[in-house]
Design a protein around this motif. Structure first.
Motif, PDB file in Angstrom:
ATOM      1  N   UNK A 129       7.789   0.465  -1.275  1.00 54.33           N
ATOM      2  CA  UNK A 129       8.059  -0.751  -0.504  1.00 54.33           C
ATOM      3  C   UNK A 129       7.307  -1.952  -1.064  1.00 54.33           C
ATOM      4  N   UNK A 130       6.034  -1.752  -1.405  1.00 54.04           N
ATOM      5  CA  UNK A 130       5.224  -2.842  -1.964  1.00 54.04           C
ATOM      6  C   UNK A 130       5.805  -3.309  -3.298  1.00 54.04           C
ATOM      7  N   UNK A 131       6.144  -2.360  -4.152  1.00 53.20           N
ATOM      8  CA  UNK A 131       6.692  -2.711  -5.466  1.00 53.20           C
ATOM      9  C   UNK A 131       8.053  -3.385  -5.346  1.00 53.20           C
ATOM     10  N   UNK A 132       8.881  -2.898  -4.454  1.00 52.23           N
ATOM     11  CA  UNK A 132      10.202  -3.500  -4.251  1.00 52.23           C
ATOM     12  C   UNK A 132      10.073  -4.930  -3.753  1.00 52.23           C
ATOM     13  N   UNK A 133       9.136  -5.145  -2.837  1.00 53.85           N
ATOM     14  CA  UNK A 133       8.901  -6.499  -2.327  1.00 53.85           C
ATOM     15  C   UNK A 133       8.425  -7.431  -3.435  1.00 53.85           C
ATOM     16  N   UNK A 134       7.546  -6.920  -4.298  1.00 49.45           N
ATOM     17  CA  UNK A 134       7.020  -7.755  -5.378  1.00 49.45           C
ATOM     18  C   UNK A 134       8.122  -8.180  -6.338  1.00 49.45           C
ATOM     19  N   UNK A 190       1.993  -7.540 -11.135  1.00 49.55           N
ATOM     20  CA  UNK A 190       0.609  -7.958 -10.887  1.00 49.55           C
ATOM     21  C   UNK A 190      -0.065  -6.814 -10.140  1.00 49.55           C
ATOM     22  N   UNK A 191      -0.725  -5.906 -10.883  1.00 52.63           N
ATOM     23  CA  UNK A 191      -1.227  -4.688 -10.278  1.00 52.63           C
ATOM     24  C   UNK A 191      -2.370  -4.937  -9.311  1.00 52.63           C
ATOM     25  N   UNK A 192      -3.164  -5.973  -9.520  1.00 47.60           N
ATOM     26  CA  UNK A 192      -4.248  -6.248  -8.572  1.00 47.60           C
ATOM     27  C   UNK A 192      -3.673  -6.668  -7.222  1.00 47.60           C
ATOM     28  N   UNK A 193      -2.641  -7.515  -7.240  1.00 47.00           N
ATOM     29  CA  UNK A 193      -1.982  -7.935  -6.004  1.00 47.00           C
ATOM     30  C   UNK A 193      -1.292  -6.757  -5.328  1.00 47.00           C
ATOM     31  N   UNK A 194      -0.607  -5.942  -6.109  1.00 46.18           N
ATOM     32  CA  UNK A 194       0.104  -4.781  -5.569  1.00 46.18           C
ATOM     33  C   UNK A 194      -0.883  -3.783  -4.977  1.00 46.18           C
ATOM     34  N   UNK A 195      -2.011  -3.560  -5.668  1.00 39.23           N
ATOM     35  CA  UNK A 195      -3.008  -2.612  -5.176  1.00 39.23           C
ATOM     36  C   UNK A 195      -3.605  -3.082  -3.846  1.00 39.23           C
ATOM     37  N   UNK A 196      -3.868  -4.374  -3.717  1.00 43.16           N
ATOM     38  CA  UNK A 196      -4.431  -4.900  -2.460  1.00 43.16           C
ATOM     39  C   UNK A 196      -3.450  -4.692  -1.312  1.00 43.16           C
ATOM     40  N   UNK A 197      -2.166  -4.961  -1.561  1.00 39.19           N
ATOM     41  CA  UNK A 197      -1.165  -4.809  -0.508  1.00 39.19           C
ATOM     42  C   UNK A 197      -1.011  -3.336  -0.124  1.00 39.19           C
ATOM     43  N   UNK A 198      -1.049  -2.440  -1.112  1.00 42.40           N
ATOM     44  CA  UNK A 198      -0.917  -1.016  -0.811  1.00 42.40           C
ATOM     45  C   UNK A 198      -2.114  -0.528   0.001  1.00 42.40           C
ATOM     46  N   UNK A 199      -3.314  -1.003  -0.321  1.00 43.14           N
ATOM     47  CA  UNK A 199      -4.501  -0.610   0.441  1.00 43.14           C
ATOM     48  C   UNK A 199      -4.366  -0.992   1.908  1.00 43.14           C
ATOM     49  N   UNK A 200      -3.792  -2.167   2.137  1.00 43.30           N
ATOM     50  CA  UNK A 200      -3.588  -2.593   3.532  1.00 43.30           C
ATOM     51  C   UNK A 200      -2.666  -1.632   4.273  1.00 43.30           C
ATOM     52  N   UNK A 201      -1.650  -1.157   3.588  1.00 46.11           N
ATOM     53  CA  UNK A 201      -0.631  -0.343   4.246  1.00 46.11           C
ATOM     54  C   UNK A 201      -1.081   1.101   4.474  1.00 46.11           C
ATOM     55  N   UNK A 202      -1.966   1.616   3.604  1.00 48.85           N
ATOM     56  CA  UNK A 202      -2.362   3.014   3.751  1.00 48.85           C
ATOM     57  C   UNK A 202      -3.685   3.184   4.484  1.00 48.85           C
ATOM     58  N   UNK A 203      -4.405   2.104   4.731  1.00 48.07           N
ATOM     59  CA  UNK A 203      -5.662   2.206   5.467  1.00 48.07           C
ATOM     60  C   UNK A 203      -5.360   2.476   6.930  1.00 48.07           C
TER      61      UNK A 203
END
Length: 425
Positions: A396-401, A411-424
């Motif tokens: 979902x994060x990658x598709x949105x990006x 932009x892996x830093x941006x994608x990683x931050x968004x994924x952390x929000x979703x799995x925390x």
């Protein structure tokens, strides 16, 4: 330390066993109990505990591999590489077509490596694709060009390395010419003879007027005929304002090519595609969902094994491999550094959640008899659900990006931050 295992049972399902083997090495490196392991049995992937028959512990000069690094390395090695040969007359628009379909401006000046006098190989580090580009296909030089191509094709086809094989050919024909040359017919015949599937690509298409049907009649062995306009064009009209012709046919070309590639090459193909095209996005999502399904099956299989707390320790490498393969699918540069950065910056919260949720089932597994069975059942459902949730969140994060940044590098830093929000949690 080395542990030699003798397995019993039927042939294992390859994908699940690959993931489970990562967990086995993780357990060995963490000095976990090794009395029982599991194998995924085809076709239903039903998991049964199987006693280890022999375990010889010896000291070796090489340390047991880090399970996370091992999972990343497996993702890299299993991605493979695709090779596409593109042939056509000078000026037919091959470079423009390559740069339109694939990410990273592959066909920029100086990116090719000479293979023969008339053929060059276009590739870039981190891109799992090579383009074999013929430098023109002129009638007067056809015999020489064909002899060179035949030699290249035969050399690659005979290689034991499947990453050297040519997987599909694009035979490019300029629409304005309005005819199929003898050289193009002979070249199509050569590709077919060598069992290379061919797509006839009518380039710079503005007004078909039945030309695609004529191409199909002349090139009877092609898998598809696709008319494309790689770039938008503006045509003059009497009012002086011009008529804009948007790009066309690229989604069809992308889909037709995907249909001709082996299943083992789909991840590499998805990685190479530019995200500016809707068909490319669909292919990336479809392949990523396959990676999640495989990982979830392996996670459930692992958690069902009646070893207390085994799933809390072993699921992380499985999820690492899944994240790495999804990242590759969506266009990450294929390198250990890039994948390690992705994993270390995103998995922390998910791993903590996973271990916390498996403590209860781990305690149940300590109960003799029914307790271990119940604990394994609950753990399998939990592991499968959590792995699917992590994979779905990442997709979902990658598709949105890529929807917000079509054609841009991830932009892996941006994608990683968004994924952390979703799995925390």
């Amino acid at each position: 330390m080395r542990c030699d295992l003798i397995w019993t049972g039927t042939a294992a399902a390859q994908s699940a066993v690959t993931e489970i083997s990562v967990w086995q090495r993780a357990q060995l490196s963490l000095n976990q109990p090794t009395d029982y392991y599991s194998t995924a049995q085809a076709p239903a992937l039903a998991i049964q505990p199987i006693r280890k028959r022999q375990c010889i512990m010896t000291t070796t000069s090489n340390a047991v591999p880090n399970p996370i690094e091992d999972a990343i390395e497996n993702a890299l090695k299993s991605s493979g590489k695709i090779n596409i040969i593109i042939a056509g007359k000078t000026g037919v628009g091959k470079s423009t077509l390559i740069n339109s379909v694939f990410r990273g401006d592959l066909a920029e000046t100086g990116s090719g490596r000479p293979v023969t006098q008339r053929t060059e190989e276009i590739s870039k580090p981190g891109h799992p694709i090579s383009i074999l580009d013929t430098k023109g296909l002129e009638l007067k030089d056809y015999s020489f060009i064909a002899a060179e191509l035949r030699s290249v094709i035969e050399q690659r086809s005979s290689s034991e390395d499947e990453n050297q094989h040519i997987h599909v050919a694009w035979l490019c024909i300029h629409e304005d010419g309005r005819r199929v040359e003898d050289a193009e017919i002979e070249l199509c015949r050569l590709f077919t003879e060598k069992k290379i599937p061919v797509i006839a690509v009518i380039t710079k298409s503005r007004c078909d007027q039945g030309f695609s049907s004529e191409v199909k009649k002349a090139l009877t062995s092609v898998a598809a005929v696709v008319s494309v306009r790689a770039l938008a064009e503006v045509m003059d009209d009497d009012g002086g304002e011009g008529i804009r012709l948007p790009p066309k046919g690229l989604d069809s070309l992308i889909q037709e090519t995907a249909a001709l590639l082996p299943e083992a090459k789909q991840r590499a193909y998805a990685n190479a595609l530019s995200s500016r095209h809707a068909a490319a996005t669909r292919i990336k999502i479809k392949q990523a969902e396959k990676e999640v399904a495989i990982a979830a099956t392996a996670a459930g299989a692992l958690a069902a094994v009646p070893i207390p707390f085994s799933d809390a320790l072993g699921l992380v490498p499985i999820q690492v491999g899944m994240l790495a393969k999804i990242g590759i699918t969506f266009g990450m540069e294929i390198s250990t550094t890039a994948l390690t950065t992705l994993v270390t910056s995103t998995l922390g919260a998910g791993a903590a959640t996973l271990i916390g949720r498996t403590l209860v089932t781990g305690l149940l597994k300590l109960v003799p008899g029914a307790g271990s069975v119940v604990g394994g059942t609950i753990a399998a459902a939990t592991a499968t659900t959590l792995t699917k949730a992590l994979g779905a969140a990442y997709i979902s994060v990658l598709t949105q990006f890529i929807a917000q940044n079509p054609g841009k590098e991830l932009d892996m830093s941006l994608i990683a931050r968004e994924l952390r929000k979703r799995v925390s949690m």
